[in-house]
Design an enzyme around this catalytic site. Structure first.
Site, PDB file in Angstrom:
ATOM      1  N   HIS A 237     -43.340   3.901  50.147  1.00 15.42           N
ATOM      2  CA  HIS A 237     -44.716   3.633  49.725  1.00 15.42           C
ATOM      3  C   HIS A 237     -44.914   2.135  49.629  1.00 15.42           C
ATOM      4  O   HIS A 237     -44.631   1.519  48.604  1.00 15.42           O
ATOM      5  CB  HIS A 237     -44.995   4.317  48.378  1.00 15.42           C
ATOM      6  CG  HIS A 237     -46.384   4.125  47.854  1.00 15.42           C
ATOM      7  ND1 HIS A 237     -46.901   4.892  46.827  1.00 15.42           N
ATOM      8  CD2 HIS A 237     -47.367   3.265  48.193  1.00 15.42           C
ATOM      9  CE1 HIS A 237     -48.129   4.502  46.568  1.00 15.42           C
ATOM     10  NE2 HIS A 237     -48.443   3.498  47.380  1.00 15.42           N
TER      11      HIS A 237
ATOM     12  N   ASP B 292     -45.254  -0.738  46.765  1.00 18.22           N
ATOM     13  CA  ASP B 292     -46.706  -0.649  46.948  1.00 18.22           C
ATOM     14  C   ASP B 292     -47.278  -1.882  47.671  1.00 18.22           C
ATOM     15  O   ASP B 292     -47.554  -1.808  48.861  1.00 18.22           O
ATOM     16  CB  ASP B 292     -47.413  -0.407  45.607  1.00 18.22           C
ATOM     17  CG  ASP B 292     -48.715   0.370  45.741  1.00 18.22           C
ATOM     18  OD1 ASP B 292     -49.052   0.799  46.854  1.00 18.22           O
ATOM     19  OD2 ASP B 292     -49.403   0.561  44.708  1.00 18.22           O
ATOM     20  N   ASP B 293     -47.483  -2.972  46.947  1.00 17.51           N
ATOM     21  CA  ASP B 293     -48.043  -4.198  47.530  1.00 17.51           C
ATOM     22  C   ASP B 293     -47.246  -5.385  46.990  1.00 17.51           C
ATOM     23  O   ASP B 293     -47.696  -6.097  46.078  1.00 17.51           O
ATOM     24  CB  ASP B 293     -49.523  -4.320  47.135  1.00 17.51           C
ATOM     25  CG  ASP B 293     -50.342  -3.143  47.661  1.00 17.51           C
ATOM     26  OD1 ASP B 293     -50.647  -3.135  48.858  1.00 17.51           O
ATOM     27  OD2 ASP B 293     -50.632  -2.227  46.864  1.00 17.51           O
TER      28      ASP B 293
ATOM     29  N   HIS C 193     -52.302   9.341  48.415  1.00 14.12           N
ATOM     30  CA  HIS C 193     -52.295   8.797  47.066  1.00 14.12           C
ATOM     31  C   HIS C 193     -53.036   9.783  46.156  1.00 14.12           C
ATOM     32  O   HIS C 193     -54.150  10.224  46.490  1.00 14.12           O
ATOM     33  CB  HIS C 193     -53.036   7.456  47.013  1.00 14.12           C
ATOM     34  CG  HIS C 193     -52.290   6.289  47.573  1.00 14.12           C
ATOM     35  ND1 HIS C 193     -51.751   6.272  48.819  1.00 14.12           N
ATOM     36  CD2 HIS C 193     -51.996   5.080  47.018  1.00 14.12           C
ATOM     37  CE1 HIS C 193     -51.150   5.093  49.029  1.00 14.12           C
ATOM     38  NE2 HIS C 193     -51.291   4.353  47.945  1.00 14.12           N
TER      39      HIS C 193
ATOM     40  N   HIS D  85     -47.825  -0.844  51.428  1.00 10.38           N
ATOM     41  CA  HIS D  85     -48.930  -1.144  52.338  1.00 10.38           C
ATOM     42  C   HIS D  85     -48.622  -2.481  52.984  1.00 10.38           C
ATOM     43  O   HIS D  85     -48.460  -3.487  52.271  1.00 10.38           O
ATOM     44  CB  HIS D  85     -50.244  -1.218  51.569  1.00 10.38           C
ATOM     45  CG  HIS D  85     -50.528   0.032  50.783  1.00 10.38           C
ATOM     46  ND1 HIS D  85     -51.377   1.009  51.227  1.00 10.38           N
ATOM     47  CD2 HIS D  85     -50.031   0.473  49.589  1.00 10.38           C
ATOM     48  CE1 HIS D  85     -51.415   1.995  50.341  1.00 10.38           C
ATOM     49  NE2 HIS D  85     -50.604   1.701  49.339  1.00 10.38           N
TER      50      HIS D  85
ATOM     51  N   GLU E 208     -52.781   8.187  40.624  1.00  6.88           N
ATOM     52  CA  GLU E 208     -52.475   6.798  40.241  1.00  6.88           C
ATOM     53  C   GLU E 208     -53.370   6.480  39.038  1.00  6.88           C
ATOM     54  O   GLU E 208     -52.891   6.298  37.924  1.00  6.88           O
ATOM     55  CB  GLU E 208     -52.742   5.850  41.417  1.00  6.88           C
ATOM     56  CG  GLU E 208     -52.502   4.374  41.090  1.00  6.88           C
ATOM     57  CD  GLU E 208     -52.832   3.430  42.255  1.00  6.88           C
ATOM     58  OE1 GLU E 208     -53.517   3.866  43.207  1.00  6.88           O
ATOM     59  OE2 GLU E 208     -52.416   2.256  42.212  1.00  6.88           O
TER      60      GLU E 208
HETATM   61  N1  HPA Z   1     -53.665   2.459  45.621  1.00  3.14           N
HETATM   62  C1  HPA Z   1     -54.598   2.775  46.497  1.00  3.14           C
HETATM   63  N2  HPA Z   1     -54.804   2.102  47.615  1.00  3.14           N
HETATM   64  C2  HPA Z   1     -54.038   1.053  47.853  1.00  3.14           C
HETATM   65  C3  HPA Z   1     -53.061   0.667  46.978  1.00  3.14           C
HETATM   66  C4  HPA Z   1     -52.855   1.408  45.797  1.00  3.14           C
HETATM   67  O1  HPA Z   1     -51.996   1.126  44.948  1.00  3.14           O
HETATM   68  N3  HPA Z   1     -52.483  -0.430  47.520  1.00  3.14           N
HETATM   69  C5  HPA Z   1     -53.094  -0.680  48.690  1.00  3.14           C
HETATM   70  N4  HPA Z   1     -54.041   0.218  48.897  1.00  3.14           N
HETATM   71 ZN    ZN Z   2     -50.277   2.554  47.500  1.00  3.08          ZN
END
Ligand code: HPA
Ligand code: ZN
Length: 346
Positions: A25, A286-287, A205, A27, A208
């Protein structure tokens, strides 16, 4: 699950860094570091609306998912050419090879970039070339998952899927990302059904920021094989029972959850409780350029905050391979390497 020998807490960070693992996971646009963002802007004759790298980094303070997504989207404006996508992905792949990541499944989207006038081919070809080079030059297995943007319409998701079909062989699956609240999975029922009929692996997703109901519909309507995040699942015991029974993996992202204020501190994160409940959790970044760390930082900080053990580490790394979309023989090879590291670590 195999029982591993105890490791004293002061030796745990070294084990976490050394253990083989998969990332499921992340991006790729969220791996764009400020330094590369400024370099790509210069190369493309664009300006970043911040004075310098340090000023930009200081802007990375978020109260929720949407505040992050707004800044993240601004960062993607510097990506204009196939080489830009290659360079971004190559930087990430080199970085995580050093974290003992043996396999990574990379999220990307085309809708952001087609919205900026690029063609989907430019995005997919650049990313795919980096994945091919990672296997050849780093021994790192990497595959691509096309995410639909859930704040946009189902019609637009269908367009993104159709544009990607000529490059079908370069993708392993489809996912669902962006603003969760108000955009439940069932909005994309038909496009996921079509992707499924085409043989794509399916993830989304859910949970969250969104409620347990979004996990139910991701499972029952979209028929996903994995849930991204899923940390809200513990609010619904029947949902936990379902996820455990079906062994549905959850790709948890602790530093993301901290930075987007899903949990007030890492010590309040539910990863330990999720594992104790029998959920197939994994750890992911994630990022990483925005949330303060790549995969090993997620492991070391979370383990320190929650007092997790070598047994948890083995479980999480084992889960990461089991939950991946690699073939059965690669999976066995990777899990054997994992076991060997735990048996020889001293
Ligand atoms: N959640 C949803 N979309 C996203 C995320 C996330 O954490 N990171 C990049 N796009
Ligand atoms: Zn994500």
């Amino acid at each position: 699950m195999r029982k591993v020998k105890p490791v004293p807490p002061e030796r745990l960070p070294a084990l976490l860094r050394r253990m083989p693992k998969a990332e499921l996971h992340m991006h790729i646009e969220g791996s764009l570091e400020p330094e590369l963002m400024f370099a790509l802007a210069a190369r493309n004759g664009l300006t970043v609306p911040y004075a310098d790298v340090a000023t930009l980094r200081r802007a990375y303070v978020f109260n929720n998912l949407q505040e992050f997504l707004d800044i993240y989207h601004a960062g993607t404006l510097v990506l204009r050419t196939e080489q830009d996508f290659y360079d971004m992905a190559w930087a990430y792949l080199q970085r995580v090879a050093a974290d003992q990541v043996l396999h990574t499944e990379i999220f990307f989207d085309t809708q952001t970039h087609t919205g900026h006038g690029l063609s989907a081919d430019v995005v997919i070809n650049g990313l795919h070339r980096a994945c091919t080079d990672a296997q050849a030059q780093l021994g790192l297995s990497a595959s691509l998952i096309l995410c639909f943007l859930r704040h946009l319409s189902e019609v637009e998701a269908f367009e993104a899927l159709e544009q990607a079909l000529p490059l079908r062989d370069k993708l392993v699956g489809v996912g669902l990302a962006s603003s969760e609240l108000g955009h439940p999975p069932e909005k994309f029922a038909r496009v996921f059904a079509r992707a499924r009929s085409l043989g794509f692996r399916l993830v989304a997703h859910a949970g969250e920021e969104g409620p347990p109901a979004y996990l139910w519909s991701a499972l029952d309507v979209l028929k996903v094989e994995r849930i991204d995040h899923g940390v809200q699942a513990l609010r619904d015991p029947a949902l936990v029972a379902r996820l455990v029974h079906d062994q549905i993996p959850l790709t948890v992202c602790p530093l993301s959850n901290l930075k987007l204020k899903v949990f007030p501190t890492l010590a309040r994160h539910k990863l330990g409780r999720m594992l104790d409940a029998g959920l197939v959790a994994t750890v992911n970044s994630d990022d990483p350029a925005y949330f303060g760390g790549y995969l090993n930082e997620n492991f070391t900080q979370t383990f320190a905050a929650l007092g997790l053990t070598a047994q948890h580490a083995y479980q999480l790394a084992h889960n990461s391979f089991a939950a991946s979309f690699i073939d059965a023989s690669s999976m066995r090879v990777f899990q054997d390497r994992l076991t060997e590291v735990f048996e020889t670590f001293a």
